[in-house]
Write a protein that holds these residues in place. Structure first.
Motif, PDB file in Angstrom:
ATOM      1  N   PHE A  86      11.459   7.928   1.442  1.00 37.98           N
ATOM      2  CA  PHE A  86      11.964   7.080   0.362  1.00 37.98           C
ATOM      3  C   PHE A  86      11.324   7.484  -0.881  1.00 37.98           C
ATOM      4  CE2 PHE A  86       8.083   5.016   1.100  1.00 37.98           C
ATOM      5  CZ  PHE A  86       7.990   4.261  -0.342  1.00 37.98           C
ATOM      6  N   THR A  87      12.469   7.269  -2.085  1.00 40.59           N
ATOM      7  CA  THR A  87      11.873   7.453  -3.375  1.00 40.59           C
ATOM      8  C   THR A  87      11.897   6.105  -4.051  1.00 40.59           C
ATOM      9  OG1 THR A  87      14.031   8.166  -4.107  1.00 40.59           O
ATOM     10  CG2 THR A  87      12.565   9.877  -3.428  1.00 40.59           C
ATOM     11  N   LEU A  88      10.975   5.872  -5.328  1.00 39.37           N
ATOM     12  CA  LEU A  88      11.151   5.104  -6.144  1.00 39.37           C
ATOM     13  C   LEU A  88      12.141   5.292  -7.246  1.00 39.37           C
ATOM     14  CD1 LEU A  88       7.328   4.185  -6.134  1.00 39.37           C
ATOM     15  CD2 LEU A  88       9.189   3.001  -4.746  1.00 39.37           C
ATOM     16  N   ASP A  89      12.993   4.436  -7.366  1.00 36.94           N
ATOM     17  CA  ASP A  89      13.849   4.588  -8.743  1.00 36.94           C
ATOM     18  C   ASP A  89      13.190   4.153  -9.836  1.00 36.94           C
ATOM     19  OD1 ASP A  89      14.312   1.961  -8.831  1.00 36.94           O
ATOM     20  OD2 ASP A  89      16.227   2.102  -7.839  1.00 36.94           O
ATOM     21  N   SER A 102       0.742  -1.187   0.024  1.00 38.95           N
ATOM     22  CA  SER A 102      -0.054  -0.076  -0.015  1.00 38.95           C
ATOM     23  C   SER A 102       0.844   1.188  -0.038  1.00 38.95           C
ATOM     24  CB  SER A 102      -0.911  -0.087   1.004  1.00 38.95           C
ATOM     25  OG  SER A 102      -1.583  -1.054   1.443  1.00 38.95           O
ATOM     26  N   VAL A 103       1.833   1.332   0.742  1.00 37.07           N
ATOM     27  CA  VAL A 103       2.719   2.435   0.911  1.00 37.07           C
ATOM     28  C   VAL A 103       3.541   2.563  -0.384  1.00 37.07           C
ATOM     29  CG1 VAL A 103       4.787   3.396   2.044  1.00 37.07           C
ATOM     30  CG2 VAL A 103       2.668   2.572   3.571  1.00 37.07           C
ATOM     31  N   LEU A 104       4.082   1.549  -0.990  1.00 36.99           N
ATOM     32  CA  LEU A 104       4.473   1.646  -1.982  1.00 36.99           C
ATOM     33  C   LEU A 104       3.746   2.251  -3.272  1.00 36.99           C
ATOM     34  CD1 LEU A 104       6.730  -1.562  -2.396  1.00 36.99           C
ATOM     35  CD2 LEU A 104       7.771   0.669  -1.784  1.00 36.99           C
ATOM     36  N   LEU A 105       2.686   1.611  -3.174  1.00 32.17           N
ATOM     37  CA  LEU A 105       1.730   2.176  -4.355  1.00 32.17           C
ATOM     38  C   LEU A 105       1.473   3.617  -4.205  1.00 32.17           C
ATOM     39  CD1 LEU A 105      -0.610  -0.792  -4.907  1.00 32.17           C
ATOM     40  CD2 LEU A 105       1.008   0.207  -6.263  1.00 32.17           C
ATOM     41  N   ILE A 106       1.158   4.072  -2.810  1.00 31.73           N
ATOM     42  CA  ILE A 106       0.847   5.423  -2.748  1.00 31.73           C
ATOM     43  C   ILE A 106       2.010   6.329  -2.848  1.00 31.73           C
ATOM     44  CG2 ILE A 106       0.473   7.236  -0.760  1.00 31.73           C
ATOM     45  CD1 ILE A 106      -1.085   5.117   0.698  1.00 31.73           C
ATOM     46  N   ARG A 107       3.480   5.892  -2.555  1.00 28.32           N
ATOM     47  CA  ARG A 107       4.360   6.668  -3.200  1.00 28.32           C
ATOM     48  C   ARG A 107       4.481   6.763  -4.538  1.00 28.32           C
ATOM     49  NH1 ARG A 107       7.676  10.593  -1.638  1.00 28.32           N
ATOM     50  NH2 ARG A 107       9.361  10.737  -3.561  1.00 28.32           N
ATOM     51  N   PHE A 108       4.148   5.711  -5.276  1.00 24.29           N
ATOM     52  CA  PHE A 108       4.325   5.649  -6.721  1.00 24.29           C
ATOM     53  C   PHE A 108       3.278   6.912  -7.257  1.00 24.29           C
ATOM     54  CE2 PHE A 108       1.873   4.041 -10.722  1.00 24.29           C
ATOM     55  CZ  PHE A 108       2.848   3.780 -11.412  1.00 24.29           C
ATOM     56  N   GLN A 109       2.250   6.815  -6.612  1.00 22.50           N
ATOM     57  CA  GLN A 109       1.117   8.072  -7.038  1.00 22.50           C
ATOM     58  C   GLN A 109       1.488   9.434  -6.788  1.00 22.50           C
ATOM     59  OE1 GLN A 109      -0.410   6.941  -9.074  1.00 22.50           O
ATOM     60  NE2 GLN A 109      -2.349   6.468  -8.741  1.00 22.50           N
ATOM     61  N   VAL A 110       2.426   9.443  -5.515  1.00 26.17           N
ATOM     62  CA  VAL A 110       2.978  10.846  -4.983  1.00 26.17           C
ATOM     63  C   VAL A 110       3.925  11.147  -5.789  1.00 26.17           C
ATOM     64  CG1 VAL A 110       4.281  11.772  -3.254  1.00 26.17           C
ATOM     65  CG2 VAL A 110       2.437  10.534  -2.722  1.00 26.17           C
TER      66      VAL A 110
END
Length: 152
Positions: free
Chosen positions: A101-104, A68-76
Motif C-alpha cells: 500500500f502507499t500513503l497519499d 506501527s506499520v503506517l509509521l514505517i510506511r511513512f518513513q519508507v
C-alpha cells in the motif's frame, strides 16, 4: 479453507459476490467481509463496479494496518531508513508489510500534523571530536548532525 489451482496458487473456497452491487454499497460490503475473514472477491468488468471495488480494497488495506506499520510506511515513502526493533516473530512479519500500500498526500499530512516536533535522531551530548553522540547501553553512538531529520 482453500482449493489449490493448477498454477499452484491457493484460492479461498468462499468469496463475496459483487454482481449488481450498487456503488455506494461496495465499500461497506468489502470492509465487512474483510473484517470477518473473506479474502476472495468476485468482480468483473461487466459488473461496472471495478473502480469502487479497488478503492474499497485500498481503503480497507490501510485501515487494517497497525499504527506501527503506517509509521514505517511513512518513513519508507520519505526514503528514511526504518529499523523497527522486535523479537516477536508476529511483529517482525507485520513490520515488513509496508509494500502492499502507499500513503497519499492526505495520509502524509495527517501523520505529519500529529508529530509536529518529532525527529528521527536525538543528540544527548557532543563527543571529543565535537560530533553529537547518543548514549546506548553506556556506549556512545555518533549521529550525523547534517542529516535533515537530526533534532538540533
Amino acid at each position: 479453507m482453500t482449493v489449490q489451482l493448477y498454477t499452484g496458487a491457493a484460492m479461498p473456497l468462499i468469496g463475496l459476490g459483487l454482481w449488481k452491487s450498487k456503488s455506494e454499497e461496495v465499500e461497506v460490503a468489502i470492509k465487512s467481509a474483510l473484517s470477518v475473514g473473506y479474502r476472495h472477491f468476485d468482480s468483473a468488468m461487466v459488473y461496472g463496479n471495478e473502480k469502487e471495488v479497488g478503492l474499497a480494497l485500498k481503503s480497507a488495506m490501510k485501515e487494517m494496518k497497525t499504527s506501527s506499520v503506517l509509521l514505517i510506511r511513512f518513513q519508507v515513502q520519505r526514503k528514511v531508513v526504518a529499523i523497527p526493533k522486535s523479537v516477536n516473530p508476529g511483529r517482525i512479519a507485520e513490520n515488513f508489510q509496508v509494500f502492499d500500500f502507499t500513503l497519499d498526500e492526505q495520509d502524509f499530512n495527517t501523520i505529519k500534523s500529529s508529530l509536529p516536533k518529532w525527529r528521527v535522531c536525538v543528540a544527548a551530548k557532543k563527543g571529543p571530536d565535537n560530533k553529537p553522540i547518543v548514549g546506548e547501553d553506556g556506549r556512545p553512538v555518533p549521529r550525523d548532525a547534517d542529516h535533515p531529520f537530526y533534532a538540533h
